[in-house]
Design an enzyme around this catalytic site. Structure first.
Site, mmCIF file in Angstrom:
data_model
loop_
_atom_site.group_PDB
_atom_site.id
_atom_site.type_symbol
_atom_site.label_atom_id
_atom_site.label_comp_id
_atom_site.label_asym_id
_atom_site.label_seq_id
_atom_site.Cartn_x
_atom_site.Cartn_y
_atom_site.Cartn_z
ATOM 1 C CG ASP A 22 -20.981 48.056 -15.512
ATOM 2 O OD1 ASP A 22 -22.219 48.158 -15.610
ATOM 3 O OD2 ASP A 22 -20.237 49.036 -15.347
ATOM 4 N N GLY A 23 -22.112 46.811 -18.224
ATOM 5 C CA GLY A 23 -22.126 47.191 -19.646
ATOM 6 C C GLY A 23 -23.336 46.692 -20.416
ATOM 7 C CG HIS A 39 -30.689 44.234 -18.082
ATOM 8 N ND1 HIS A 39 -29.417 44.526 -17.639
ATOM 9 C CD2 HIS A 39 -31.419 45.361 -17.857
ATOM 10 C CE1 HIS A 39 -29.380 45.773 -17.174
ATOM 11 N NE2 HIS A 39 -30.579 46.302 -17.309
ATOM 12 C CB SER A 67 -25.811 46.921 -6.628
ATOM 13 O OG SER A 67 -26.423 48.051 -7.218
ATOM 14 C CG LEU A 133 -19.478 26.850 -10.281
ATOM 15 C CD1 LEU A 133 -18.126 27.509 -9.999
ATOM 16 C CD2 LEU A 133 -19.985 27.301 -11.648
ATOM 17 N NE ARG A 196 -18.243 53.077 -11.328
ATOM 18 C CZ ARG A 196 -18.274 53.906 -12.370
ATOM 19 N NH1 ARG A 196 -17.383 54.855 -12.497
ATOM 20 N NH2 ARG A 196 -19.213 53.781 -13.281
HETATM 21 C C1 FPP Z 1 -24.995 46.129 -15.237
HETATM 22 O O1 FPP Z 1 -25.184 46.661 -16.509
HETATM 23 C C2 FPP Z 1 -25.763 44.908 -15.077
HETATM 24 C C3 FPP Z 1 -26.809 44.770 -14.217
HETATM 25 C C4 FPP Z 1 -27.252 45.858 -13.339
HETATM 26 C C5 FPP Z 1 -27.577 43.530 -14.153
HETATM 27 C C6 FPP Z 1 -26.868 42.283 -14.521
HETATM 28 C C7 FPP Z 1 -27.857 41.198 -14.514
HETATM 29 C C8 FPP Z 1 -27.927 40.208 -15.425
HETATM 30 C C9 FPP Z 1 -26.978 40.045 -16.533
HETATM 31 C C10 FPP Z 1 -28.978 39.179 -15.258
HETATM 32 C C11 FPP Z 1 -28.463 38.147 -14.312
HETATM 33 C C12 FPP Z 1 -29.214 36.911 -14.448
HETATM 34 C C13 FPP Z 1 -28.988 35.840 -13.694
HETATM 35 C C14 FPP Z 1 -29.742 34.606 -13.967
HETATM 36 C C15 FPP Z 1 -28.035 35.867 -12.593
HETATM 37 P P1 FPP Z 1 -25.693 48.148 -16.624
HETATM 38 O O2 FPP Z 1 -27.148 48.117 -16.890
HETATM 39 O O3 FPP Z 1 -25.272 48.921 -15.424
HETATM 40 O O4 FPP Z 1 -24.911 48.603 -17.890
HETATM 41 P P2 FPP Z 1 -24.346 50.063 -18.196
HETATM 42 O O5 FPP Z 1 -23.191 50.271 -17.254
HETATM 43 O O6 FPP Z 1 -23.901 49.920 -19.605
HETATM 44 O O7 FPP Z 1 -25.476 51.021 -18.011
#
Ligand code: FPP
Length: 249
Positions: A22-23, A39, A67, A133, A196
């Protein structure tokens, strides 16, 4: 880093680490960038953390990449995320094979775009012989979706007469979850500071140790991961027993 790795390896390495990444958005906004830049940077972190988990001898790393609720984000952000995941997986497949990493996927694939499923399926097939892994991506995943789906499948067996209601135990449920091929997570890490669990592996984290850090996912480093493992090694896992009972066993 090598010294830290060797030191951690003298202790108990969690077999399964699950991460709520997250973040990304908050990190990007703090830099004055668009959320999608978070991202993009987050994908680099996925690479770094897969590497360190593999070096430490973690057997399963489950990452919450998208999600069920994320489908409700603005369409442009959803498209960016699906594209990023598919491109990253395609680009990284040769390295995953070289590093003996096997890819797995959990989630409701029926909602995912065809191109993304194809990329993921190809990587799953190409890495299927890896024995190191297992990198498990949770995409279009939520625990309530998984549990509902599991209950439905168990109910079908009862209806067909192949399973009696009295035969249903927690093992029956575990065996019907989409995570049935993995042990439960020993350690759950959440970046970005929120306290959470966001509909992630609710059944499976019953006895997981939880580690939350304020660090945003795009800047979560190998050292941060090692710190989380070091914290895990200091915890006493009691599984409902008393500390005395655990120390005697
Ligand atoms: C949450 O941050 C993160 C996500 C919803 C997406 C995470 C996905 C990636 C890092 C890409 C994954 C790639 C591979 C190859 C598995 P947020 O957008 O909710 O951040 P915020 O809480 O600061 O709004």
């Amino acid at each position: 880093m090598d010294t830290i790795i060797s030191e951690l390896k003298t202790g108990n390495i969690p077999e399964h680490v699950a991460i709520i990444m997250d973040g990304n958005g908050r990190w990007a906004q703090k830099q004055g960038l668009d959320r999608s830049a978070g991202h993009v940077r987050g994908v680099d972190t996925v690479r770094q953390i897969t590497e360190i988990a593999s070096q430490l001898g973690v057997k399963y790393l489950t990452l919450y990449a998208f999600s069920t609720e994320n489908w409700n984000r603005p369409q442009q952000e959803v498209d960016t995320l699906m594209n990023l995941i598919a491109t990253a997986i395609e680009r990284e497949t040769p390295d995953l094979i070289r590093n003996n990493v096997r890819l797995a996927l959990i989630g409701d694939t029926s909602r995912m775009p065809q191109f993304a499923i194809e990329c993921l399926d190809r990587c799953i097939a190409d890495t299927s012989r890896s024995t190191g892994l297992t990198l498990c991506l949770a995409i279009s995943y939520s625990s309530r979706w998984e549990l509902t789906d599991t209950m439905r499948r168990i109910a079908v067996k009862v209806k067909e007469g192949t399973l009696e209601p009295e035969q249903i135990t927690d093992r029956t449920i575990k065996e019907n979850l989409v995570t049935s091929f993995m042990p439960d997570p020993d350690l759950l890490i959440r970046t970005g500071g929120d306290l959470r669990v966001s509909n992630f592996l609710l059944w499976q984290i019953a006895y997981s140790e939880i580690y939350v850090t304020d660090t945003f996912w795009p800047v979560f480093s190998k050292l941060d991961f090692c710190n989380a493992v070091a914290h895990f090694q200091k915890r006493e896992r009691r599984f409902g027993l008393t500390g005395e009972q655990v120390r005697k066993s």
